[in-house]
Design an enzyme around this catalytic site. Structure first.
Site, PDB file in Angstrom:
ATOM      1  N   PRO A 194       0.725  -1.246   0.126  1.00  0.00           N
ATOM      2  CA  PRO A 194      -0.050   0.203  -0.137  1.00  0.00           C
ATOM      3  C   PRO A 194       1.151   1.469  -0.053  1.00  0.00           C
ATOM      4  CG  PRO A 194       0.213  -1.071   2.368  1.00  0.00           C
ATOM      5  CD  PRO A 194       0.925  -2.394   1.385  1.00  0.00           C
ATOM      6  N   CYS A 195       1.583   1.556  -1.603  1.00  0.00           N
ATOM      7  CA  CYS A 195       1.954   2.367  -1.280  1.00  0.00           C
ATOM      8  C   CYS A 195       1.571   4.378  -0.901  1.00  0.00           C
ATOM      9  CB  CYS A 195       3.175   2.582  -2.563  1.00  0.00           C
ATOM     10  SG  CYS A 195       2.510   2.311  -3.841  1.00  0.00           S
ATOM     11  N   HIS A 196      -0.022   3.621  -1.061  1.00  0.00           N
ATOM     12  CA  HIS A 196      -0.718   5.075  -1.424  1.00  0.00           C
ATOM     13  C   HIS A 196      -1.332   5.312  -0.186  1.00  0.00           C
ATOM     14  CE1 HIS A 196      -3.802   1.071  -0.895  1.00  0.00           C
ATOM     15  NE2 HIS A 196      -4.020   2.295   0.303  1.00  0.00           N
TER      16      HIS A 196
END
Length: 163
Positions: A129-131
């Site tokens: 989850p780089c977001h």
């Protein structure tokens, strides 16, 4: 050592997602027009049969029924990139961290820029989850899939309307 890559394309509320596997292990999830997306010809032949579990977990995630993915992943990158990507997976669903907080968690408080660069090269978006990484002041900063998608993902995980 040679590898055999295959891919499929699945639908999502964020547009088509290309899933890539290397020897049957998920190694890529790419959005349309994503920055740092490898060339299509590197994804191998299309084989929809290999991705049933990934597709099922993504559908459950988008339905709001899954908050943590349990897929086997192959994250190919430098040792530092892999360390950053492992730390991304520790950010709980619905929460965010700043680049500085990630750098601190890695024991490298001066490395927030390097953390940002590694974050941007994450090959398995959404699942890794780089977001969930934002600026120090909570502002949206770069996202390979585009800031609009990043905001929509954060709104979705925060319990706000998806559409």
């Amino acid at each position: 050592m040679s590898s055999t890559k295959q891919h499929t394309v699945v639908t999502s509320p964020y547009g088509p997602l290309t899933l890539v596997a290397d020897d049957g292990v998920l190694c890529g999830l790419y959005m349309t027009d994503q920055r740092h997306r490898p060339p299509q010809e590197t994804f191998g032949d299309r084989d929809d049969s290999l991705f049933a579990e990934a597709e099922q977990q993504l559908k459950a995630y988008f339905a709001g029924e899954l908050t943590e993915f349990t897929l086997q992943l192959r994250l190919d990158g430098t040792p530092f990139q892999r360390t950053v990507w492992d730390e991304l997976r520790r950010i709980p669903y619905g929460e965010t961290r700043s680049y500085g907080q990630l750098a601190d968690a890695l024991g490298k408080p001066a490395a927030s820029r390097a953390v940002g660069l590694a974050n941007g090269k994450n090959p398995i978006g959404i699942i890794v989850p780089c977001h969930r990484v934002v600026g120090a002041d909570g502002s949206l900063t770069g996202y390979g899939g585009g800031l609009e998608r990043k905001q929509r993902l954060l709104d979705f995980e925060g319990g706000r309307a998806l559409f």
